[in-house]
Design a protein around this motif. Structure first.
Motif, PDB file in Angstrom:
ATOM      1  N   VAL A 161       0.599  -1.403   0.148  1.00  0.00           N
ATOM      2  CA  VAL A 161      -0.039   0.106  -0.692  1.00  0.00           C
ATOM      3  C   VAL A 161       0.667   1.326   0.352  1.00  0.00           C
ATOM      4  CG1 VAL A 161      -1.700   1.304   1.265  1.00  0.00           C
ATOM      5  CG2 VAL A 161      -2.202  -0.846   1.208  1.00  0.00           C
ATOM      6  N   ASN A 162       2.175   1.207   1.042  1.00  0.00           N
ATOM      7  CA  ASN A 162       3.125   2.277   0.873  1.00  0.00           C
ATOM      8  C   ASN A 162       2.771   2.650  -0.167  1.00  0.00           C
ATOM      9  OD1 ASN A 162       3.863   4.784   2.395  1.00  0.00           O
ATOM     10  ND2 ASN A 162       6.144   3.068   2.045  1.00  0.00           N
ATOM     11  N   CYS A 163       4.130   1.146  -1.061  1.00  0.00           N
ATOM     12  CA  CYS A 163       4.070   1.922  -2.385  1.00  0.00           C
ATOM     13  C   CYS A 163       3.854   1.988  -4.122  1.00  0.00           C
ATOM     14  CB  CYS A 163       5.530   0.373  -2.585  1.00  0.00           C
ATOM     15  SG  CYS A 163       6.024  -0.043  -1.376  1.00  0.00           S
ATOM     16  N   SER A 164       2.201   1.426  -3.895  1.00  0.00           N
ATOM     17  CA  SER A 164       1.327   2.459  -4.336  1.00  0.00           C
ATOM     18  C   SER A 164       1.077   3.782  -4.148  1.00  0.00           C
ATOM     19  CB  SER A 164       0.119   1.597  -4.300  1.00  0.00           C
ATOM     20  OG  SER A 164      -0.222   1.671  -2.997  1.00  0.00           O
ATOM     21  N   PHE A 165       1.238   3.947  -3.065  1.00  0.00           N
ATOM     22  CA  PHE A 165       0.877   5.463  -2.695  1.00  0.00           C
ATOM     23  C   PHE A 165       2.283   6.626  -3.653  1.00  0.00           C
ATOM     24  CE2 PHE A 165       2.721   9.197  -0.079  1.00  0.00           C
ATOM     25  CZ  PHE A 165       2.011  10.410  -0.396  1.00  0.00           C
ATOM     26  N   GLY A 166       3.330   5.468  -3.251  1.00  0.00           N
ATOM     27  CA  GLY A 166       4.235   6.338  -3.885  1.00  0.00           C
ATOM     28  C   GLY A 166       4.226   6.145  -5.599  1.00  0.00           C
ATOM     29  N   PHE A 167       3.769   5.234  -6.158  1.00  0.00           N
ATOM     30  CA  PHE A 167       3.692   5.498  -7.640  1.00  0.00           C
ATOM     31  C   PHE A 167       2.883   6.203  -7.748  1.00  0.00           C
ATOM     32  CE2 PHE A 167       5.718   1.110  -7.076  1.00  0.00           C
ATOM     33  CZ  PHE A 167       7.110   1.398  -7.662  1.00  0.00           C
ATOM     34  N   ASN A 168       1.452   6.307  -7.121  1.00  0.00           N
ATOM     35  CA  ASN A 168       0.115   6.902  -7.945  1.00  0.00           C
ATOM     36  C   ASN A 168       0.764   8.668  -7.757  1.00  0.00           C
ATOM     37  OD1 ASN A 168      -1.602   5.450  -8.321  1.00  0.00           O
ATOM     38  ND2 ASN A 168      -2.346   5.165  -6.422  1.00  0.00           N
ATOM     39  N   GLN A 169       1.578   9.303  -6.244  1.00  0.00           N
ATOM     40  CA  GLN A 169       1.708  10.470  -6.447  1.00  0.00           C
ATOM     41  C   GLN A 169       3.642  11.407  -6.766  1.00  0.00           C
ATOM     42  OE1 GLN A 169      -0.885  12.186  -5.076  1.00  0.00           O
ATOM     43  NE2 GLN A 169      -2.219  10.078  -4.467  1.00  0.00           N
ATOM     44  N   HIS A 224       9.856   7.470  -6.287  1.00  0.00           N
ATOM     45  CA  HIS A 224       8.718   7.839  -6.566  1.00  0.00           C
ATOM     46  C   HIS A 224       8.070   8.717  -4.878  1.00  0.00           C
ATOM     47  CE1 HIS A 224       8.377   5.114  -9.952  1.00  0.00           C
ATOM     48  NE2 HIS A 224       6.871   5.967 -10.198  1.00  0.00           N
ATOM     49  N   LEU A 225       8.825   7.428  -3.639  1.00  0.00           N
ATOM     50  CA  LEU A 225       8.096   7.911  -2.634  1.00  0.00           C
ATOM     51  C   LEU A 225       8.847   9.312  -2.189  1.00  0.00           C
ATOM     52  CD1 LEU A 225       7.961   5.366  -0.699  1.00  0.00           C
ATOM     53  CD2 LEU A 225       6.265   6.309  -0.778  1.00  0.00           C
ATOM     54  N   PHE A 226      10.288   9.389  -2.407  1.00  0.00           N
ATOM     55  CA  PHE A 226      10.876  10.885  -2.084  1.00  0.00           C
ATOM     56  C   PHE A 226      10.300  11.595  -3.365  1.00  0.00           C
ATOM     57  CE2 PHE A 226      14.068   8.062  -0.208  1.00  0.00           C
ATOM     58  CZ  PHE A 226      14.415   8.828   1.015  1.00  0.00           C
ATOM     59  N   PRO A 253       4.468  15.407   6.849  1.00  0.00           N
ATOM     60  CA  PRO A 253       4.434  14.053   8.185  1.00  0.00           C
ATOM     61  C   PRO A 253       3.787  12.808   7.437  1.00  0.00           C
ATOM     62  CG  PRO A 253       3.111  16.267   9.591  1.00  0.00           C
ATOM     63  CD  PRO A 253       3.344  16.653   7.371  1.00  0.00           C
ATOM     64  N   HIS A 254       3.211  12.581   6.818  1.00  0.00           N
ATOM     65  CA  HIS A 254       2.419  11.387   5.970  1.00  0.00           C
ATOM     66  C   HIS A 254       2.969  10.973   5.771  1.00  0.00           C
ATOM     67  CE1 HIS A 254      -0.061  13.732   3.379  1.00  0.00           C
ATOM     68  NE2 HIS A 254       0.297  12.497   2.373  1.00  0.00           N
ATOM     69  N   ILE A 255       4.505  11.816   4.856  1.00  0.00           N
ATOM     70  CA  ILE A 255       4.773  11.211   3.536  1.00  0.00           C
ATOM     71  C   ILE A 255       6.321  10.985   4.104  1.00  0.00           C
ATOM     72  CG2 ILE A 255       6.576  12.258   1.365  1.00  0.00           C
ATOM     73  CD1 ILE A 255       3.833  13.897   0.677  1.00  0.00           C
ATOM     74  N   SER A 256       7.120  12.345   4.960  1.00  0.00           N
ATOM     75  CA  SER A 256       7.600  11.452   5.583  1.00  0.00           C
ATOM     76  C   SER A 256       7.769  10.170   6.678  1.00  0.00           C
ATOM     77  CB  SER A 256       7.703  12.895   7.050  1.00  0.00           C
ATOM     78  OG  SER A 256       8.102  13.776   5.993  1.00  0.00           O
ATOM     79  N   ALA A 257       6.713  10.254   6.621  1.00  0.00           N
ATOM     80  CA  ALA A 257       6.283   8.526   7.888  1.00  0.00           C
ATOM     81  C   ALA A 257       7.116   7.416   7.171  1.00  0.00           C
ATOM     82  CB  ALA A 257       5.153   8.727   8.213  1.00  0.00           C
ATOM     83  N   ALA A 258       5.766   7.964   5.833  1.00  0.00           N
ATOM     84  CA  ALA A 258       5.159   6.972   4.589  1.00  0.00           C
ATOM     85  C   ALA A 258       6.706   6.420   4.094  1.00  0.00           C
ATOM     86  CB  ALA A 258       5.058   7.227   3.262  1.00  0.00           C
ATOM     87  N   ILE A 259       7.948   7.256   3.925  1.00  0.00           N
ATOM     88  CA  ILE A 259       9.435   7.279   3.760  1.00  0.00           C
ATOM     89  C   ILE A 259      10.316   6.264   4.932  1.00  0.00           C
ATOM     90  CG2 ILE A 259      11.964   8.368   3.117  1.00  0.00           C
ATOM     91  CD1 ILE A 259       9.889  10.625   1.652  1.00  0.00           C
ATOM     92  N   PHE A 302       8.591   4.862   7.201  1.00  0.00           N
ATOM     93  CA  PHE A 302       8.102   3.327   6.925  1.00  0.00           C
ATOM     94  C   PHE A 302       9.241   2.251   5.965  1.00  0.00           C
ATOM     95  CE2 PHE A 302       5.583  -0.060   5.931  1.00  0.00           C
ATOM     96  CZ  PHE A 302       5.317  -0.944   6.823  1.00  0.00           C
ATOM     97  N   HIS A 303       9.554   3.299   4.327  1.00  0.00           N
ATOM     98  CA  HIS A 303       9.470   2.352   3.450  1.00  0.00           C
ATOM     99  C   HIS A 303      11.548   2.341   4.348  1.00  0.00           C
ATOM    100  CE1 HIS A 303       9.972   1.260  -0.320  1.00  0.00           C
ATOM    101  NE2 HIS A 303      10.913   1.717  -1.293  1.00  0.00           N
ATOM    102  N   MET A 304      12.096   3.540   4.747  1.00  0.00           N
ATOM    103  CA  MET A 304      13.317   2.811   4.930  1.00  0.00           C
ATOM    104  C   MET A 304      12.917   1.965   5.985  1.00  0.00           C
ATOM    105  SD  MET A 304      14.992   5.009   1.891  1.00  0.00           S
ATOM    106  CE  MET A 304      16.046   5.529   3.437  1.00  0.00           C
ATOM    107  N   PHE A 305      12.948   1.250   6.906  1.00  0.00           N
ATOM    108  CA  PHE A 305      12.970   0.624   7.485  1.00  0.00           C
ATOM    109  C   PHE A 305      12.212  -0.599   6.721  1.00  0.00           C
ATOM    110  CE2 PHE A 305      14.382   4.101  10.500  1.00  0.00           C
ATOM    111  CZ  PHE A 305      14.956   3.782  11.436  1.00  0.00           C
ATOM    112  N   GLY A 306      11.383  -0.729   6.724  1.00  0.00           N
ATOM    113  CA  GLY A 306      10.520  -1.976   5.595  1.00  0.00           C
ATOM    114  C   GLY A 306      12.264  -2.918   5.274  1.00  0.00           C
ATOM    115  N   CYS A 307      12.865  -2.013   4.482  1.00  0.00           N
ATOM    116  CA  CYS A 307      13.824  -2.765   3.441  1.00  0.00           C
ATOM    117  C   CYS A 307      14.079  -3.932   4.711  1.00  0.00           C
ATOM    118  CB  CYS A 307      14.071  -2.157   2.599  1.00  0.00           C
ATOM    119  SG  CYS A 307      16.039  -2.773   2.008  1.00  0.00           S
ATOM    120  N   PHE A 308      14.605  -3.289   5.949  1.00  0.00           N
ATOM    121  CA  PHE A 308      15.481  -4.284   6.483  1.00  0.00           C
ATOM    122  C   PHE A 308      15.023  -5.524   6.614  1.00  0.00           C
ATOM    123  CE2 PHE A 308      18.228  -0.367   9.207  1.00  0.00           C
ATOM    124  CZ  PHE A 308      18.619  -0.275   7.686  1.00  0.00           C
ATOM    125  N   TRP A 309      13.954  -5.521   7.529  1.00  0.00           N
ATOM    126  CA  TRP A 309      12.788  -6.676   7.621  1.00  0.00           C
ATOM    127  C   TRP A 309      12.421  -7.524   6.376  1.00  0.00           C
ATOM    128  CZ3 TRP A 309       7.573  -6.855  11.031  1.00  0.00           C
ATOM    129  CH2 TRP A 309       7.089  -8.405  11.286  1.00  0.00           C
TER     130      TRP A 309
END
Length: 594
Positions: free
Chosen positions: A55-63, A286-288, A326-332, A334-341
């Motif tokens: 969902v987070n990635c789809s937001f980035g690809f759309n925006q 896309h998120l950045f 703030p919500h874009i910063s949170a999405a970025i 989450f995407h950065m730390f999500g790569c670790f897991w």
């Protein structure tokens, strides 16, 4: 009372009922005690995390629009190269600073004018100053300038001759709509070919090597010579221990030779990782670039001619930037730390599958049919998917938390150092570096525990916490057996990786020394960087495939310790060569003789 693993496997010499002996898969014949799904909650949590990532990635690809990061914005806030901009900029992907006076002011020390606020437009390529005259670059045609964008491009962005006297006077005062081309510029982009050509020059670099380059080559040669001497002396000093460790390496090599799928198995998880990283990087771009484009708030005062209003306007000359809500910063974040897991989960699955295949070989005493070399890997994969995905998700989550904590603390430490708030006292420095070292030790310990835990998950089918506890107890109670092999084995494998990297670098240097790379447009200015890159790539590839040997060694040793623990110190399933190396009497004899 819980039955020992060996006794459990003795009860299941065959496969499922109804299957013939020749039809039984290797995964059904071994480690067949009562398994069940473990750590299901963490599997559900990981699935929810994957859905959130999608969902987070789809937001980035759309925006988002990565063109904002690569090509920049013009003075109107349009993205260079964007076909939906006004005007159409689909072929104009080079950002050009028009006003030479603003470029000059932005470079002055103490100047209040920033280059980000200088007037920029999008062109196909940077203009070149004239040697015998004055070239002009004019603003996008609009207003009284009745000219299409194609004609403007064909005329090299110059319509100075069509300007009114008032417009010409404004242009001569560097207020537009046309500006003189004074400073030379190049189409650099990310890595510009023209810039590289300028750096290389017209001469043959191999015929005119600078003194600094020669010093670098000498330093590298001395360093590699020292490494070689230390490696040889260290190998001679511990030759006795090396002979012991090579016995375990021989057993691990025999396992890999028998279970042939292990040779090519690393290709699959790392291919999955490569695909994941490509998708992740694309989503990150896309998120950045999904921030809002807003005008800068600057104090600069400058004037420019507005073609629509036919007058010079001094109201605003600030540039544009991207603003992250703030919500874009949170999405970025989450995407950065999500790569670790996600990365740790894929690596954990790979480790568990490889460990299960090696354990299959050990606990059947190497009695693997010649027709089912690959089935042990598939059977191990099936056991992972059916029973242990939750345990792997928990283990990767623990390591993800440790890595994230270490990353956050390191970031805070760098920021504090940047603002000079870290005390300079000796005690404070010791505390700073000791805490950093402690975090590194905790990270290394957790990685070791996780790795051993994955091996025991493959062997016993227990949950992650129980498997890690069993592995830790086995390691602590057999520290002499494991220590003398792991340390020397890791050293031998490191030398193997180093040799692979050195051979790759040697081959690269010999290839670069041919006529093809000494002349014409393929000329290389210095072999240092390509050789180092080839060395690094060779070392990385060697690490990927040597990881199978490392996993095999860990699995064989832990299986041996588990086997010996269940049979009062005498391993029943170990190969004779392994018995000679890891037998208790040998350990005691070595201690007394040392």
């Amino acid at each position: 009372m819980e039955r020992p693993l060996g006794a459990m496997m003795a009860r299941f010499p065959g496969g499922d009922s109804g299957a013939g002996e020749g039809e039984v898969a290797i995964g059904e014949r071994i480690i067949k005690h009562k398994r069940k799904c473990r750590d299901v909650f963490f599997l559900v949590l990981f699935i929810a995390f994957c859905v959130a990532m999608i969902v987070n990635c789809s937001f980035g690809f759309n925006q988002g629009n990565p063109l904002r990061l690569t090509y920049g914005l013009d003075y109107k806030g349009n993205v260079c190269g964007d076909k939906h901009a006004n005007p159409d900029l689909r072929e104009l992907d080079v950002r050009y600073w028009m006003n030479p006076n603003q470029v000059y002011e932005s470079g002055l020390k103490g100047s209040q004018f920033a280059l980000a606020d200088a007037r920029t437009i999008c062109l196909m390529e940077c203009p070149i100053p004239s040697d015998d005259g004055l070239n002009w670059v004019c603003d996008y045609p609009e207003g009284d300038i009745r000219m299409s964008m194609d004609d403007w491009i064909d005329r090299d962005y110059d319509y100075y001759e069509f300007l009114t006297p008032e417009m010409r006077n404004s242009s001569l005062q560097l207020q537009g709509p046309c500006y003189p081309v004074i400073f030379p510029s190049v189409n650099a982009g990310w890595i510009g070919h023209d810039v590289v050509s300028v750096v290389i020059g017209e001469s043959n670099p191999y015929l005119s090597i600078s003194g600094r380059e020669i010093n670098h080559l000498h330093a590298m040669a001395v360093f590699m010579t020292i490494v070689m001497i230390i490696s040889i002396l260290s190998s001679i000093a511990i030759i006795r221990r090396i002979l012991m460790a090579t016995s375990v390496l021989k057993v691990a090599a025999k396992v890999i030779r028998e279970v042939q799928a292990l040779i090519v198995f690393p290709v699959f998880p790392y291919t999955i990782l490569a695909i994941f990283y490509m998708l992740w990087f694309s989503a990150a771009m896309h998120l950045f670039s999904s921030g809002q484009i807003i005008k800068n708030d600057c104090d600069a005062s400058c004037c420019s001619y507005d073609l629509k209003s036919n007058r010079v306007s001094c109201d605003s000359c600030c540039g544009y930037r991207m603003h992250y809500t703030p919500h874009i910063s949170a999405a970025i974040l989450f995407h950065m730390f999500g790569c670790f897991w996600a990365t740790q989960f894929i690596i954990a699955c790979s480790t568990t599958v490889a460990a299960g295949s090696v354990a299959s070989y050990y606990w059947t005493r190497g009695e693997i049919s010649q027709n089912i070399h690959f089935l042990s890997v598939f059977a191990s994969m099936r056991r992972l998917i059916r029973y242990s995905l939750g345990s792997v998700a928990l283990g990767s989550l623990v390591l993800f938390i440790v890595e994230s904590t270490r990353f956050v603390l390191d970031s805070l430490r760098r920021k504090l150092k940047h603002v000079n708030t870290i005390p300079e006292g000796r005690i404070e420095k010791m505390t700073h570096y000791s805490s950093k070292c402690m975090l590194g030790c905790v990270d290394w310990t957790m990685r070791s525990i996780n790795r051993s835990g994955y091996v025991m998950i493959a062997i016993t089918g227990k949950g992650f916490c129980k498997s890690s506890s069993i592995a830790t107890n086995l390691i602590m109670s057999n520290i002499l057996r494991i220590g003398k092999v792991n340390v020397i084995g890791d050293f031998i494998l490191f030398l193997g990786k180093l040799c692979v990297g050195l051979f790759c670098s040697l081959f690269a240097f010999l290839m670069l020394d041919t006529h093809k790379y000494n002349s014409a447009h393929n000329r290389i200015s210095s072999p240092m960087f390509p050789v180092l890159v080839c060395w690094g790539l060779g070392y990385i590839v060697a690490t990927l495939f040597f990881s199978v040997v490392e996993i095999s060694i860990d699995t064989v040793i832990l299986s041996f310790c588990q086997d010996a623990d269940e049979h009062q110190g005498s391993a029943h399933y170990a190969p004779p060569l392994l018995m000679e190396t890891l037998d208790v009497s040998d350990t005691q004899r070595l201690i007394q003789g040392s």
